[in-house]
Design a protein around this motif. Sequence first.
Motif, PDB file in Angstrom:
ATOM      1  N   ASN A  64       0.820  -1.214   0.000  1.00 51.40           N
ATOM      2  CA  ASN A  64       0.000   0.000   0.000  1.00 51.40           C
ATOM      3  C   ASN A  64       0.854   1.265   0.000  1.00 51.40           C
ATOM      4  N   ASP A  65       2.154   1.097   0.164  1.00 49.16           N
ATOM      5  CA  ASP A  65       3.057   2.246   0.190  1.00 49.16           C
ATOM      6  C   ASP A  65       3.436   2.598  -1.245  1.00 49.16           C
ATOM      7  N   GLN A  66       2.913   3.713  -1.734  1.00 53.20           N
ATOM      8  CA  GLN A  66       3.125   4.083  -3.127  1.00 53.20           C
ATOM      9  C   GLN A  66       4.554   4.510  -3.423  1.00 53.20           C
ATOM     10  N   SER A  67       5.358   4.736  -2.382  1.00 56.82           N
ATOM     11  CA  SER A  67       6.728   5.179  -2.620  1.00 56.82           C
ATOM     12  C   SER A  67       7.675   4.034  -2.952  1.00 56.82           C
ATOM     13  N   THR A  68       7.403   2.814  -2.440  1.00 55.11           N
ATOM     14  CA  THR A  68       8.378   1.725  -2.570  1.00 55.11           C
ATOM     15  C   THR A  68       8.701   1.358  -4.016  1.00 55.11           C
ATOM     16  N   PRO A  69       7.729   1.201  -4.920  1.00 54.94           N
ATOM     17  CA  PRO A  69       8.103   0.874  -6.304  1.00 54.94           C
ATOM     18  C   PRO A  69       9.009   1.937  -6.926  1.00 54.94           C
ATOM     19  N   PHE A  70       8.723   3.202  -6.637  1.00 58.71           N
ATOM     20  CA  PHE A  70       9.545   4.270  -7.199  1.00 58.71           C
ATOM     21  C   PHE A  70      10.933   4.297  -6.564  1.00 58.71           C
ATOM     22  N   ILE A  71      11.020   3.941  -5.283  1.00 60.86           N
ATOM     23  CA  ILE A  71      12.329   3.859  -4.636  1.00 60.86           C
ATOM     24  C   ILE A  71      13.216   2.858  -5.360  1.00 60.86           C
ATOM     25  N   PHE A  72      12.670   1.668  -5.633  1.00 60.34           N
ATOM     26  CA  PHE A  72      13.435   0.667  -6.377  1.00 60.34           C
ATOM     27  C   PHE A  72      13.810   1.192  -7.763  1.00 60.34           C
ATOM     28  N   ALA A  73      12.870   1.891  -8.416  1.00 62.71           N
ATOM     29  CA  ALA A  73      13.141   2.408  -9.764  1.00 62.71           C
ATOM     30  C   ALA A  73      14.275   3.437  -9.737  1.00 62.71           C
TER      31      ALA A  73
ATOM     32  N   GLU B  92      -0.212  11.150  -7.285  1.00 64.90           N
ATOM     33  CA  GLU B  92      -0.921  10.149  -6.498  1.00 64.90           C
ATOM     34  C   GLU B  92      -1.810   9.272  -7.386  1.00 64.90           C
ATOM     35  N   ARG B  93      -2.418   9.839  -8.410  1.00 64.32           N
ATOM     36  CA  ARG B  93      -3.211   9.021  -9.337  1.00 64.32           C
ATOM     37  C   ARG B  93      -2.326   8.017 -10.066  1.00 64.32           C
ATOM     38  N   ILE B  94      -1.168   8.487 -10.512  1.00 67.02           N
ATOM     39  CA  ILE B  94      -0.238   7.600 -11.220  1.00 67.02           C
ATOM     40  C   ILE B  94       0.239   6.494 -10.292  1.00 67.02           C
ATOM     41  N   ALA B  95       0.584   6.865  -9.056  1.00 65.27           N
ATOM     42  CA  ALA B  95       1.079   5.883  -8.095  1.00 65.27           C
ATOM     43  C   ALA B  95       0.018   4.840  -7.770  1.00 65.27           C
ATOM     44  N   GLN B  96      -1.226   5.257  -7.649  1.00 65.85           N
ATOM     45  CA  GLN B  96      -2.292   4.299  -7.347  1.00 65.85           C
ATOM     46  C   GLN B  96      -2.534   3.353  -8.521  1.00 65.85           C
ATOM     47  N   GLU B  97      -2.399   3.843  -9.738  1.00 67.46           N
ATOM     48  CA  GLU B  97      -2.507   2.967 -10.913  1.00 67.46           C
ATOM     49  C   GLU B  97      -1.399   1.919 -10.885  1.00 67.46           C
ATOM     50  N   LEU B  98      -0.193   2.343 -10.479  1.00 65.28           N
ATOM     51  CA  LEU B  98       0.919   1.399 -10.408  1.00 65.28           C
ATOM     52  C   LEU B  98       0.675   0.342  -9.342  1.00 65.28           C
ATOM     53  N   LEU B  99       0.191   0.751  -8.174  1.00 69.16           N
ATOM     54  CA  LEU B  99      -0.091  -0.217  -7.110  1.00 69.16           C
ATOM     55  C   LEU B  99      -1.150  -1.223  -7.543  1.00 69.16           C
ATOM     56  N   ALA B 100      -2.141  -0.759  -8.294  1.00 72.22           N
ATOM     57  CA  ALA B 100      -3.177  -1.672  -8.786  1.00 72.22           C
ATOM     58  C   ALA B 100      -2.573  -2.690  -9.758  1.00 72.22           C
TER      59      ALA B 100
ATOM     60  N   LEU C 231       2.652  -3.576 -17.221  1.00 69.36           N
ATOM     61  CA  LEU C 231       3.465  -2.368 -17.267  1.00 69.36           C
ATOM     62  C   LEU C 231       3.199  -1.560 -18.536  1.00 69.36           C
ATOM     63  N   LYS C 232       2.933  -2.253 -19.641  1.00 71.15           N
ATOM     64  CA  LYS C 232       2.609  -1.553 -20.883  1.00 71.15           C
ATOM     65  C   LYS C 232       1.307  -0.777 -20.725  1.00 71.15           C
ATOM     66  N   GLU C 233       0.297  -1.422 -20.135  1.00 70.75           N
ATOM     67  CA  GLU C 233      -0.994  -0.756 -19.929  1.00 70.75           C
ATOM     68  C   GLU C 233      -0.873   0.364 -18.906  1.00 70.75           C
ATOM     69  N   PHE C 234      -0.067   0.138 -17.862  1.00 69.73           N
ATOM     70  CA  PHE C 234       0.142   1.176 -16.855  1.00 69.73           C
ATOM     71  C   PHE C 234       0.808   2.403 -17.476  1.00 69.73           C
ATOM     72  N   ASN C 235       1.810   2.184 -18.308  1.00 69.93           N
ATOM     73  CA  ASN C 235       2.505   3.292 -18.944  1.00 69.93           C
ATOM     74  C   ASN C 235       1.541   4.118 -19.805  1.00 69.93           C
ATOM     75  N   GLN C 236       0.658   3.450 -20.521  1.00 69.07           N
ATOM     76  CA  GLN C 236      -0.320   4.156 -21.350  1.00 69.07           C
ATOM     77  C   GLN C 236      -1.256   4.997 -20.496  1.00 69.07           C
ATOM     78  N   LYS C 237      -1.739   4.416 -19.383  1.00 70.02           N
ATOM     79  CA  LYS C 237      -2.645   5.153 -18.488  1.00 70.02           C
ATOM     80  C   LYS C 237      -1.948   6.348 -17.864  1.00 70.02           C
ATOM     81  N   ALA C 238      -0.689   6.135 -17.422  1.00 68.42           N
ATOM     82  CA  ALA C 238       0.056   7.211 -16.776  1.00 68.42           C
ATOM     83  C   ALA C 238       0.293   8.366 -17.735  1.00 68.42           C
TER      84      ALA C 238
END
Length: 410
Positions: free
Chosen positions: A193-202, A373-381, A397-404
């Motif tokens: 649920n922490d939206q920061s962790t995926p971006f931290i790894f990135a 926050e909208r982008i981060a929530q799409e990524l978490l989903a 990830l392809k679909e997420f990138n398009q949505k973002a």
Amino acid sequence: MKWKLLTLLSVLVLSMALAGCSNSSSSEGDENTVTVWAMGEEGKKLQEFSKKFEENNPDLTVDVQAIPWDTAHDKLLTAVASGNGPDVVQLGTTWVPEFAEAGALKDLSEYMEDYPNFAKENYFDGSVTSMENGDQVVGIPWYVDTRVIYYRTDLLKEAGYEEPPKTWDELKDAATKLADRGEDSYGLDIDRNDQSTPFIFAWQNGYEADVKNKELNLDSPEFKEAMEYYASYFEEGLSPTQEGVDIVQAFKAGSKPMFFSGPWMINIINDQAPDLEGKWATAVMPTKEKNTSMMGGSLLSVFESSDNVEGAMKYISFMTDVETQMDWLEESNTLPSRTEAWEKPVMQEDPNYATFGKQLENTNPGLQTEHFERIAQELLASIERITEGGADLDKELKEFNQKAQEIIED
């Protein structure tokens, strides 16, 4: 869809309707009052804490309204639309772009010379980024936080690690050995649920975005590789897919011997698991290309509709003074934003504070867009569908990138 604009317009219509029943001014106070909106636990403590400011400024009175975090966003939207907000407002780092873009925050650039505490060189680089919106200065860092590793020193030692893992490879190896201890044992607890962790790894993997030109680069090899690494902890059973037992109790029991979190966990562990004293510690994030973590915390901004700008400036200057920040640390256990404060003995001698001080030198405040926050929530989903539903990572990830991209270009 211009969802942000529509939200603001709908609130504005409501506010105009209400205006017919009210002749209230654009500020809740007057020239002798500094009105402050502060969130969560900080807001509850701030009224009493502000008495020293009033003693130093007998011509001014501080009126603090404490607002729960879960209702704060809507309340701020209403204030933007109606022009009936506070003089000073606390904003989380990810909220600043949204309200700056809405024209709600006063540009403080012309006040920087008169208030030395506002100078950008007083703050960590990650904080300076969050202060800015284009060529404007729209907030001054009040307190900071970031994510580090919490780990059981005794259990890591049993797994062959005298020191905490310093690289991605070591983190994965240590997590694997810890998870292999037996049933219901994990290596690294990752809060999905922490939206920061995926971006931290990135960021650690060298990912960069060009938000100014709306190029998120979420289809880059660096981002994809980081998401593969993130998801692998769940796929390999090193991290639980369900929240399960409370993290402090699981940490105490040893079933979750490593996790990422912020400074607030120090006191929580000390209070709820005192028998762990001497058996746990904190460490900076592991390195891939670098060991970047998230720059969190809050800034203090001035509402564009403020009727007491000078009082607001004096108050923010007081709250960002080094000695005030040290007093606030003692009162609230939030970390000072001023780098000079980190030179104080207590910040150097306490090993946990020292860890956070070192990590704060390498942080990123997140995508500086009102859509973060909208982008981060799409990524978490997307991650949930991958880790729990077995969805294909490349497709997600392809679909997420398009949505973002659609979101940021909206």
